[in-house]
Scaffold this motif. Structure first.
Motif, PDB file in Angstrom:
ATOM      1  N   GLY A   1      -6.333  11.231  -8.042  1.00 28.07           N
ATOM      2  CA  GLY A   1      -7.376  12.253  -8.006  1.00 28.07           C
ATOM      3  C   GLY A   1      -7.731  12.670  -6.598  1.00 28.07           C
ATOM      4  O   GLY A   1      -7.987  13.857  -6.336  1.00 28.07           O
ATOM      5  N   VAL A   2      -7.760  11.719  -5.658  1.00 28.52           N
ATOM      6  CA  VAL A   2      -8.038  12.064  -4.260  1.00 28.52           C
ATOM      7  C   VAL A   2      -6.984  13.027  -3.740  1.00 28.52           C
ATOM      8  O   VAL A   2      -7.298  14.012  -3.054  1.00 28.52           O
ATOM      9  CB  VAL A   2      -8.089  10.795  -3.388  1.00 28.52           C
ATOM     10  CG1 VAL A   2      -8.026  11.147  -1.899  1.00 28.52           C
ATOM     11  CG2 VAL A   2      -9.367  10.008  -3.672  1.00 28.52           C
ATOM     12  N   GLY A   3      -5.711  12.768  -4.065  1.00 29.45           N
ATOM     13  CA  GLY A   3      -4.667  13.698  -3.657  1.00 29.45           C
ATOM     14  C   GLY A   3      -4.891  15.083  -4.230  1.00 29.45           C
ATOM     15  O   GLY A   3      -4.717  16.098  -3.536  1.00 29.45           O
ATOM     16  N   GLY A   4      -5.293  15.138  -5.503  1.00 28.73           N
ATOM     17  CA  GLY A   4      -5.569  16.428  -6.118  1.00 28.73           C
ATOM     18  C   GLY A   4      -6.741  17.144  -5.468  1.00 28.73           C
ATOM     19  O   GLY A   4      -6.705  18.366  -5.260  1.00 28.73           O
ATOM     20  N   LEU A   5      -7.787  16.392  -5.120  1.00 33.00           N
ATOM     21  CA  LEU A   5      -8.943  17.005  -4.469  1.00 33.00           C
ATOM     22  C   LEU A   5      -8.576  17.552  -3.093  1.00 33.00           C
ATOM     23  O   LEU A   5      -9.086  18.603  -2.670  1.00 33.00           O
ATOM     24  CB  LEU A   5     -10.075  15.983  -4.350  1.00 33.00           C
ATOM     25  CG  LEU A   5     -10.747  15.578  -5.674  1.00 33.00           C
ATOM     26  CD1 LEU A   5     -11.733  14.444  -5.447  1.00 33.00           C
ATOM     27  CD2 LEU A   5     -11.443  16.784  -6.308  1.00 33.00           C
TER      28      LEU A   5
ATOM     29  N   GLY B   1      -0.553  13.035  -6.520  1.00 32.43           N
ATOM     30  CA  GLY B   1      -1.704  13.812  -6.961  1.00 32.43           C
ATOM     31  C   GLY B   1      -1.838  15.113  -6.193  1.00 32.43           C
ATOM     32  O   GLY B   1      -2.179  16.165  -6.763  1.00 32.43           O
ATOM     33  N   PHE B   2      -1.566  15.074  -4.888  1.00 28.34           N
ATOM     34  CA  PHE B   2      -1.645  16.275  -4.056  1.00 28.34           C
ATOM     35  C   PHE B   2      -0.681  17.343  -4.550  1.00 28.34           C
ATOM     36  O   PHE B   2      -1.050  18.513  -4.721  1.00 28.34           O
ATOM     37  CB  PHE B   2      -1.331  15.897  -2.613  1.00 28.34           C
ATOM     38  CG  PHE B   2      -1.308  17.047  -1.652  1.00 28.34           C
ATOM     39  CD1 PHE B   2      -2.475  17.533  -1.090  1.00 28.34           C
ATOM     40  CD2 PHE B   2      -0.104  17.662  -1.314  1.00 28.34           C
ATOM     41  CE1 PHE B   2      -2.456  18.608  -0.201  1.00 28.34           C
ATOM     42  CE2 PHE B   2      -0.071  18.728  -0.430  1.00 28.34           C
ATOM     43  CZ  PHE B   2      -1.249  19.199   0.132  1.00 28.34           C
TER      44      PHE B   2
ATOM     45  N   ALA C   1      -4.698  10.890   2.659  1.00 33.36           N
ATOM     46  CA  ALA C   1      -5.375  12.170   2.439  1.00 33.36           C
ATOM     47  C   ALA C   1      -5.546  12.928   3.762  1.00 33.36           C
ATOM     48  O   ALA C   1      -5.356  14.154   3.819  1.00 33.36           O
ATOM     49  CB  ALA C   1      -6.728  11.933   1.780  1.00 33.36           C
ATOM     50  N   LEU C   2      -5.890  12.218   4.830  1.00 26.98           N
ATOM     51  CA  LEU C   2      -6.038  12.867   6.135  1.00 26.98           C
ATOM     52  C   LEU C   2      -4.713  13.432   6.629  1.00 26.98           C
ATOM     53  O   LEU C   2      -4.657  14.540   7.171  1.00 26.98           O
ATOM     54  CB  LEU C   2      -6.599  11.876   7.151  1.00 26.98           C
ATOM     55  CG  LEU C   2      -8.058  11.464   6.977  1.00 26.98           C
ATOM     56  CD1 LEU C   2      -8.439  10.412   8.010  1.00 26.98           C
ATOM     57  CD2 LEU C   2      -8.981  12.678   7.092  1.00 26.98           C
ATOM     58  N   VAL C   3      -3.633  12.668   6.472  1.00 26.38           N
ATOM     59  CA  VAL C   3      -2.324  13.150   6.906  1.00 26.38           C
ATOM     60  C   VAL C   3      -1.938  14.411   6.133  1.00 26.38           C
ATOM     61  O   VAL C   3      -1.452  15.395   6.714  1.00 26.38           O
ATOM     62  CB  VAL C   3      -1.256  12.055   6.728  1.00 26.38           C
ATOM     63  CG1 VAL C   3       0.131  12.596   7.095  1.00 26.38           C
ATOM     64  CG2 VAL C   3      -1.572  10.834   7.579  1.00 26.38           C
TER      65      VAL C   3
ATOM     66  N   VAL D   1       0.828  -1.209   0.000  1.00 30.76           N
ATOM     67  CA  VAL D   1       0.000   0.000   0.000  1.00 30.76           C
ATOM     68  C   VAL D   1       0.857   1.250   0.000  1.00 30.76           C
ATOM     69  O   VAL D   1       0.335   2.358  -0.196  1.00 30.76           O
ATOM     70  CB  VAL D   1      -0.979   0.030   1.191  1.00 30.76           C
ATOM     71  CG1 VAL D   1      -1.891  -1.185   1.165  1.00 30.76           C
ATOM     72  CG2 VAL D   1      -0.237   0.135   2.519  1.00 30.76           C
ATOM     73  N   GLY D   2       2.170   1.101   0.208  1.00 28.26           N
ATOM     74  CA  GLY D   2       3.048   2.254   0.075  1.00 28.26           C
ATOM     75  C   GLY D   2       2.939   2.888  -1.299  1.00 28.26           C
ATOM     76  O   GLY D   2       3.087   4.108  -1.452  1.00 28.26           O
ATOM     77  N   VAL D   3       2.677   2.079  -2.323  1.00 34.56           N
ATOM     78  CA  VAL D   3       2.478   2.620  -3.667  1.00 34.56           C
ATOM     79  C   VAL D   3       1.254   3.522  -3.695  1.00 34.56           C
ATOM     80  O   VAL D   3       1.265   4.598  -4.321  1.00 34.56           O
ATOM     81  CB  VAL D   3       2.331   1.473  -4.689  1.00 34.56           C
ATOM     82  CG1 VAL D   3       1.923   2.015  -6.051  1.00 34.56           C
ATOM     83  CG2 VAL D   3       3.635   0.694  -4.789  1.00 34.56           C
ATOM     84  N   ASP D   4       0.211   3.140  -3.004  1.00 37.96           N
ATOM     85  CA  ASP D   4      -1.001   3.960  -2.962  1.00 37.96           C
ATOM     86  C   ASP D   4      -0.751   5.272  -2.223  1.00 37.96           C
ATOM     87  O   ASP D   4      -1.287   6.318  -2.597  1.00 37.96           O
ATOM     88  CB  ASP D   4      -2.127   3.171  -2.296  1.00 37.96           C
ATOM     89  CG  ASP D   4      -2.338   1.830  -2.967  1.00 37.96           C
ATOM     90  OD1 ASP D   4      -3.091   1.772  -3.935  1.00 37.96           O
ATOM     91  OD2 ASP D   4      -1.708   0.845  -2.528  1.00 37.96           O
ATOM     92  N   VAL D   5       0.082   5.206  -1.179  1.00 41.63           N
ATOM     93  CA  VAL D   5       0.479   6.432  -0.486  1.00 41.63           C
ATOM     94  C   VAL D   5       1.201   7.356  -1.456  1.00 41.63           C
ATOM     95  O   VAL D   5       0.937   8.565  -1.519  1.00 41.63           O
ATOM     96  CB  VAL D   5       1.367   6.098   0.728  1.00 41.63           C
ATOM     97  CG1 VAL D   5       1.881   7.382   1.372  1.00 41.63           C
ATOM     98  CG2 VAL D   5       0.597   5.255   1.745  1.00 41.63           C
ATOM     99  N   PHE D   6       2.123   6.806  -2.241  1.00 41.28           N
ATOM    100  CA  PHE D   6       2.829   7.594  -3.252  1.00 41.28           C
ATOM    101  C   PHE D   6       1.852   8.238  -4.230  1.00 41.28           C
ATOM    102  O   PHE D   6       1.998   9.402  -4.602  1.00 41.28           O
ATOM    103  CB  PHE D   6       3.805   6.709  -4.030  1.00 41.28           C
ATOM    104  CG  PHE D   6       5.165   6.602  -3.430  1.00 41.28           C
ATOM    105  CD1 PHE D   6       5.863   7.731  -3.010  1.00 41.28           C
ATOM    106  CD2 PHE D   6       5.772   5.368  -3.300  1.00 41.28           C
ATOM    107  CE1 PHE D   6       7.131   7.626  -2.473  1.00 41.28           C
ATOM    108  CE2 PHE D   6       7.042   5.255  -2.759  1.00 41.28           C
ATOM    109  CZ  PHE D   6       7.726   6.388  -2.350  1.00 41.28           C
ATOM    110  N   PHE D   7       0.854   7.471  -4.677  1.00 42.78           N
ATOM    111  CA  PHE D   7      -0.106   8.006  -5.634  1.00 42.78           C
ATOM    112  C   PHE D   7      -0.823   9.235  -5.064  1.00 42.78           C
ATOM    113  O   PHE D   7      -0.985  10.246  -5.751  1.00 42.78           O
ATOM    114  CB  PHE D   7      -1.139   6.937  -6.001  1.00 42.78           C
ATOM    115  CG  PHE D   7      -0.650   5.894  -6.967  1.00 42.78           C
ATOM    116  CD1 PHE D   7       0.413   6.138  -7.813  1.00 42.78           C
ATOM    117  CD2 PHE D   7      -1.269   4.650  -7.036  1.00 42.78           C
ATOM    118  CE1 PHE D   7       0.852   5.170  -8.707  1.00 42.78           C
ATOM    119  CE2 PHE D   7      -0.838   3.682  -7.926  1.00 42.78           C
ATOM    120  CZ  PHE D   7       0.226   3.937  -8.762  1.00 42.78           C
TER     121      PHE D   7
END
Length: 689
Positions: free
Chosen positions: A215-219, A47-48, A276-278, A37-43
């Motif tokens: 996209g979540v990071g961007g939002l 995006g952010f 996203a919360l962090v 899931v570290g890859v998902d954290v990177f994503f």
């Protein structure tokens, strides 16, 4: 892996957490199996930062420079990736067996075009590639997802900014860009959930199924900008709570997820929303002063975060080459050596490659920076071409080595059956340590792809029709039923049908044996309704065809571990016997400890180094299935005689490579066995011995 805006130490720390999770998971620390899931954290972080950067550019200037964006990505991503691709390809070609080296060459080219996710989605969902070891470039799938996403997102936002300017003269506002990002994110999330439920392996590598994470990071970046960023009045206790809860969600996923978790889909929401919360908490003044922010900004975390891209690039090929050198199970000391090498290479790549290209002036002009794309492809493509040339030359070195002949040995040592005698002669040749023959069928480089064709009748896609082979217009017919092993035997019976005048129907489905007690669906573990439906359709077709012979061929699943399958096989045979003149269970092939083509293409290999002792359990299980079949009124034909002699199975029989992997026959050898199998089944002359 990400663009840099105003420096935030906590984000660098989040990168460190992400890459360390991925590394410990890939290094084999089972307690952290969910570290992928570290890859998902990177994503989310990517995006952010990047969508946030594009939004600020659009608000400040009224437009987005697509050329400038691609230039920044080129400077950030391409130099280090190119170094890793070139170095790993060169080393892999030199140390890996030739048949694996040529696959690595292909993988490198796909990675160079940032299309690895497409390549590995196809490989990972290929039933016949399931036993292949991971590619040293498999981790490039995530970079491919990002770069494919970043081909689209700047164009999408640039278009939204242009429309906003045309609608009003007041410039571009945040909400003008929020809508397309939101629509893209929601659409991708829906697709991810649906696709993961249907095919989790393919979804794992899919850009449409992953885009929502970026996209979540961007939002979050857009939301933070809307509420005032660091000037937000968010209470310190609330910011701290959000941050720690988010980090706990990432930790929960790491400790509870594993390879069996359907992913991404809804499961990915845990690490994605946690990240996203962090990020949201750390974007406020209260969050920036929190304990979590200070922990994430700790100097060692900043250093690992700075190296995170190079660490991600290097860790996987280093670990895979360590497995190649030491074996698939690494000791703790071996893992530590691999990690030290990873960190040393990553530090060198960061300081000598990443930083000079990203911060130097030579590649600063956008038009010059985008030239890094074709330059990277030239370097990677040239290395791949050189690697393939080296592999071809090594294969050519074998050209003059002869195959095995029965006449090489005394007839007193061999069986009177020619098909058995050549197996015995091949065992004797291997025991003599003869060199690997040059003229093999299939060639070593093609053995992996020697898969029996299905023509228009690949039933895995849901189609239902008949595609007769052999002598299609004959009134006499043979039906071959079963899983991928029945498919592998297909060329044998097609050739028999051509010779003896039978129409041959191949009602086969990979992974789905001819047995009422079917297996769970691969990937999901759910009830495999598609398999059950195919089994029922197969029985209906056999009843309609009224064949002279039905041949049942299934993989060597364990009769001891799955006793219900004994009853399931008996029931299946009884049903088939009601519709066919004869039913024969074809005893399965030996299960080998290694892939013959891989063994034969190793440096300094000879026939003796690839003389295998097959799994005894497989043979016992097949004999047990044979007993059940004969009690149910079928015949049992043990195929072991055409692959092994005296308990030993040669990797070369005559001039054939008999097995494409550990337990599937090659097309060429299947065709060569048409005469002995046909005789043994009384379809071609007298029964063989």
């Amino acid at each position: 892996m990400r663009e840099r805006t105003d420096f935030r130490g906590d984000i660098q720390g989040i990168r460190a957490v992400a890459v360390l999770l991925v590394i410990v998971a890939h290094a084999g620390f089972g307690r952290f199996a969910g570290g992928f899931v570290g890859v998902d954290v990177f994503f989310v972080v990517s995006g952010f930062l990047i969508i946030g950067l594009l939004v600020r550019e659009a608000e400040g200037t009224g437009r987005i420079s697509v050329l400038g964006f691609y230039a920044r990505r080129a400077r950030r991503i391409l130099p280090a990736a190119t170094v890793v691709l070139v170095a790993t390809t060169a080393l892999a070609v030199y140390v890996l067996p030739l048949v694996r080296a040529q696959e690595v060459v292909k993988d490198a080219v796909w990675a160079g075009f940032f299309a690895s996710n497409v390549r590995f989605a196809a490989v990972e969902t290929d039933y016949f590639a399931a036993d292949d070891p991971p590619s040293p470039f498999q981790h490039f799938w995530s970079l491919s997802v990002e770069e494919q996403f970043y081909v689209v997102i700047p164009l999408l936002l640039a278009g939204a900014a242009l429309l906003a300017r045309r609608r009003r003269s007041g410039g571009v506002r945040t909400r003008d860009l929020a809508v397309p990002v939101l629509v893209l994110t929601v659409a991708s999330l829906v697709w991810s959930v649906l696709h993961t439920a249907d095919n989790p392996t393919a979804a794992y590598f899919s850009t449409p199924a992953r885009a929502w994470e970026l996209g979540v990071g961007g939002l979050v970046a857009i939301l933070v900008r809307g509420w005032g960023g660091a000037s937000s009045p968010l209470r310190p206790w609330l910011a701290a709570t959000l941050g720690w809860v988010g980090l706990a969600m990432v930790g929960f996923a790491t400790l509870t997820f594993d390879a069996g978790t359907p992913f991404p889909g809804t499961a990915a929401a845990v690490p994605v929303l946690g990240t996203a919360l962090v990020l949201a908490a750390g974007s406020t003044a209260a969050g920036q002063g929190s304990l979590l922010s200070r922990v994430l900004s700790w100097r060692p975390m900043l250093l690992v975060g700075a190296w995170s891209y190079s660490l991600y690039l290097w860790h996987w090929p280093v670990i895979q080459l360590a497995h190649e050198h030491w074996g698939r199970r690494l000791s703790l000391s071996q893992v530590l050596v691999a990690l030290v090498v990873t960190f040393v290479l990553s530090a060198a790549t960061f300081y000598l490659v990443e930083e000079p290209f990203r911060r130097g002036v030579r590649w600063r002009p956008p038009r010059r920076a985008v030239l890094l794309y074709p330059l990277s492809l030239v370097l990677v493509g040239g290395t791949a071409w050189g690697g393939q040339t080296y592999v071809d030359d090594r294969f050519d070195d074998l050209a003059d080595n002869p195959g095995v002949e029965v006449s090489d040995f005394s007839r007193a040592e061999l069986s009177d059956d020619p098909a058995v005698a050549i197996v015995e002669a091949s065992v004797l040749a291997a025991e003599d340590g003869r060199p690997v023959p040059g003229s093999l069928a299939p060639a070593l480089g093609a053995a992996r792809t020697s898969i029996a064709p299905l023509g228009d009748c690949d039933y895995r896609g849901g189609m239902r029709r008949l595609c007769p082979t052999g002598t299609p217009d004959s009134d006499r017919s043979i039906v071959v039923v079963g899983d991928s092993h029945a498919r592998a035997w297909g060329p044998t019976f097609t050739r028999i049908g051509e010779t003896a005048g039978y129409a041959v129907y191949h009602l086969v489905y990979a992974g789905c044996p001819a047995n009422r007690d079917s297996r769970p669906e691969p990937g999901t573990g759910a009830q495999w309704t598609a398999c059950e439906d195919f089994q029922e359709w197969t029985r209906e077709q056999v009843a309609a065809l009224d064949p002279e012979l039905v041949v049942v061929a299934n993989s060597a699943y364990s009769a001891r571990a799955l006793p219900d399958e004994l009853d399931g096989l008996a029931w299946e045979i009884e049903q088939l016997r009601e519709s066919a003149g004869r039913v024969v269970l074809l005893g399965d092939l030996p299960t080998l400890p290694r892939v013959p083509g891989v063994c034969l293409s190793e440096r300094d290999a000879d026939l003796g180094s690839c003389l295998f002792t097959p799994s005894p359990g497989t043979h016992r299980d097949q004999l047990e299935f044979g007993r059940v079949a004969t009690e149910a009124g079928a015949e049992f034909l043990n195929a072991r005689r055409w692959f092994c002699a005296d308990g030993k199975c040669p990797a070369v029989i005559g001039h054939y490579v008999p097995m494409r992997d550990k337990d599937h026959i090659t097309v060429e050898y299947a065709e060569a066995l048409a005469e002995p199998v046909g005789r043994a089944l009384r379809l071609l002359g007298d029964a063989g011995s």
